[in-house]
Design a protein around this motif. Structure first.
Motif, PDB file in Angstrom:
ATOM      1  N   ASN A 264      29.499  45.681  37.749  1.00  0.00           N
ATOM      2  CA  ASN A 264      29.676  45.016  36.465  1.00  0.00           C
ATOM      3  C   ASN A 264      31.096  44.486  36.274  1.00  0.00           C
ATOM      4  OD1 ASN A 264      30.918  47.482  36.256  1.00  0.00           O
ATOM      5  ND2 ASN A 264      30.175  47.937  34.187  1.00  0.00           N
ATOM      6  N   SER A 265      31.889  44.482  37.331  1.00  0.00           N
ATOM      7  CA  SER A 265      33.219  43.885  37.271  1.00  0.00           C
ATOM      8  C   SER A 265      33.067  42.368  37.254  1.00  0.00           C
ATOM      9  CB  SER A 265      34.055  44.320  38.479  1.00  0.00           C
ATOM     10  OG  SER A 265      34.215  45.723  38.501  1.00  0.00           O
ATOM     11  N   THR A 266      33.652  41.743  36.281  1.00  0.00           N
ATOM     12  CA  THR A 266      33.332  40.333  36.017  1.00  0.00           C
ATOM     13  C   THR A 266      34.430  39.340  36.359  1.00  0.00           C
ATOM     14  OG1 THR A 266      34.120  40.591  33.741  1.00  0.00           O
ATOM     15  CG2 THR A 266      31.762  40.970  34.153  1.00  0.00           C
ATOM     16  N   GLY A 267      35.602  39.820  36.754  1.00  0.00           N
ATOM     17  CA  GLY A 267      36.688  38.871  36.967  1.00  0.00           C
ATOM     18  C   GLY A 267      37.702  39.346  37.981  1.00  0.00           C
ATOM     19  N   PRO A 268      38.827  38.636  38.088  1.00  0.00           N
ATOM     20  CA  PRO A 268      39.865  38.960  39.074  1.00  0.00           C
ATOM     21  C   PRO A 268      40.392  40.376  38.902  1.00  0.00           C
ATOM     22  CG  PRO A 268      40.302  36.851  37.998  1.00  0.00           C
ATOM     23  CD  PRO A 268      39.204  37.497  37.238  1.00  0.00           C
ATOM     24  N   PRO A 269      40.780  41.025  40.016  1.00  0.00           N
ATOM     25  CA  PRO A 269      40.637  40.557  41.398  1.00  0.00           C
ATOM     26  C   PRO A 269      39.355  41.030  42.070  1.00  0.00           C
ATOM     27  CG  PRO A 269      41.972  42.515  41.383  1.00  0.00           C
ATOM     28  CD  PRO A 269      41.566  42.266  39.951  1.00  0.00           C
ATOM     29  N   CYS A 270      38.354  41.377  41.260  1.00  0.00           N
ATOM     30  CA  CYS A 270      37.095  41.873  41.823  1.00  0.00           C
ATOM     31  C   CYS A 270      36.103  40.749  42.104  1.00  0.00           C
ATOM     32  CB  CYS A 270      36.454  42.875  40.861  1.00  0.00           C
ATOM     33  SG  CYS A 270      37.491  44.314  40.500  1.00  0.00           S
ATOM     34  N   ALA A 271      36.156  39.695  41.319  1.00  0.00           N
ATOM     35  CA  ALA A 271      35.197  38.593  41.466  1.00  0.00           C
ATOM     36  C   ALA A 271      35.820  37.302  40.926  1.00  0.00           C
ATOM     37  CB  ALA A 271      33.906  38.904  40.698  1.00  0.00           C
ATOM     38  N   GLY A 272      35.325  36.154  41.424  1.00  0.00           N
ATOM     39  CA  GLY A 272      35.787  34.867  40.932  1.00  0.00           C
ATOM     40  C   GLY A 272      37.268  34.644  41.099  1.00  0.00           C
ATOM     41  N   TRP A 273      37.799  34.940  42.301  1.00  0.00           N
ATOM     42  CA  TRP A 273      39.256  34.946  42.466  1.00  0.00           C
ATOM     43  C   TRP A 273      39.623  34.659  43.914  1.00  0.00           C
ATOM     44  CZ3 TRP A 273      42.761  38.371  44.965  1.00  0.00           C
ATOM     45  CH2 TRP A 273      44.098  38.255  44.554  1.00  0.00           C
TER      46      TRP A 273
END
Length: 395
Positions: A264-273
């Motif tokens: 459920n991580s939705t943004g940087p630096p886990c996803a979309g980055w």
């Protein structure tokens, strides 16, 4: 009786003529008054009065519609208003022109030219061999090359085969983002499909730029980067090459230790980055990113966490790391000493001090950029944040 009848006919006639005269005057006066009233009223009201049925409300004539002005509301680039529209060329490129060529002939062939992208690299003469291998991977029919010489050494590159077709910009002790803000304006690179804004310390033995772009187009990535070989200097695990990925990954998972990333991580630096050493931007994404680069913040720290706003849609889909085409990031520190070798102990100590100053300014810029972002968000009442919640990093 005789006297009466002898006088009556003439008197009767006189009376009759007086009566006709008075009646005629009344009719004439009424006609003149009617004309005066008509002259004071609009024609639409007159027509309405004439056609109005009895016992109805008065009609009002509507004003006639004005003809639209075809010359108004035409979008023109600022400053070109004094010119005829067809002569305006508001975009440019880095294509070199022959001094003796025929421009009309080239113009006719223009539609059949290869689509091109731009490779821009900050370089120092110490990294000449690495940069030579890097640039040689990019075919000249598909790429324009631009070198930013942060050590001011331009002539030392002229012996390379591709140097003559490259654009050379030499300014001492400036960063990649300083150069990009000043020389890669979106209107200057509008003809290029993608902008590769890469560091110089990149090895490309396992990288093919044409295959890379094929994957980017198939995956519809607006902002991307090649994955980093696991021998690289890696700062964020998202950028490392995924062992089991077939082509592209857009997130990663870490369920223990510091900086965890869950499903459920939705943004940087886990996803979309992506990180900032080898980013690749589509034309539209670069136009957005260029506007985000602060003119006085030369390291762009913090901006990578906001690049998803330029992804032309959902950053979790339009931003990704390409695993099938990967590079090796050597992580050579070059900023702070102008790219020069440090031959003595004194020079080495001076270089270390310069590096510490570079690192300190980088952190300061990160804090300043974040403050500017928060201030801009608070002041812009017309802007809606598509990512109002911070990235979720808890289970």
């Amino acid at each position: 009786m005789k006297r009466f009848f002898s006088v009556a006919p003439p008197a009767t006639l006189v009376f009759f003529f007086v009566l006709i005269f008075v009646a005629g005057a009344i009719v004439t006066l009424d006609h003149k008054e009617s004309l005066a009233i008509l002259q004071l009223q609009p024609r639409g009201v007159i027509a309405a009065e004439q056609m109005r049925p009895p016992a109805t409300s008065e009609l009002r004539a509507e004003p006639a519609a004005e003809e639209p002005d075809i010359c108004e509301n035409k979008c023109r680039p600022a400053g070109s208003e004094a010119l005829p529209r067809g002569i305006v060329q508001d975009k440019s490129n880095f294509e070199m022109e022959s001094l003796g060529g025929n421009p009309e002939r080239k113009e006719k062939k223009g539609n059949g030219r290869h689509s091109k992208s731009l490779l821009a690299i900050p370089v120092g003469i110490k990294q000449k061999a690495i940069v030579d291998k890097l640039v040689s991977k990019f075919p000249d029919t598909n790429f324009i090359v631009m070198l930013f010489h942060y050590d001011g050494e331009v002539d030392g590159w002229r012996d390379l085969e591709w140097s003559g077709r490259a654009i050379h910009v030499g300014v001492r002790d400036q960063t990649k983002w300083w150069f990009a803000k000043r020389f890669l304006h979106p209107d200057l690179v509008a003809e290029y499909d993608y902008v590769f804004l890469w560091d110089e310390d990149i090895e490309v033995d396992s990288f093919d730029p044409l295959r890379y772009l094929r994957v980017v187009r198939e995956e519809r990535l607006e902002i991307s980067q090649p994955a980093l070989d696991r021998r690289s200097q890696i700062h964020h695990r998202l950028t490392a090459r995924a062992a089991r990925s077939g082509g592209v990954h857009r997130r990663y998972y870490k369920t223990s230790g510091h900086g965890r990333c869950y499903g459920n991580s939705t943004g940087p630096p886990c996803a979309g980055w992506v990180e900032m050493m080898v980013p690749v931007f589509s034309r539209a994404a670069w136009r957005c990113a260029w506007h985000m680069i602060q003119n006085d913040l030369i390291y762009a720290w913090g901006m990578d966490y906001k690049l998803g706003y330029c992804a032309q849609g959902d950053r979790s889909r339009n931003v990704g790391v390409v695993d099938s085409q990967y590079v090796l990031h050597r992580g050579i520190p070059t900023l702070g000493d102008g790219g020069k070798a440090t031959a003595t102990a004194a020079a080495s100590a001076l270089g270390m001090a310069d590096r510490l100053a570079v690192r300190q300014r980088s952190y300061t810029e990160l804090q300043l950029f974040n403050r500017r972002w928060k201030k801009a968000v608070a002041e812009d009442g017309c802007w809606t944040d598509p990512y109002p919640n911070p990235a979720t990093t808890t289970g």
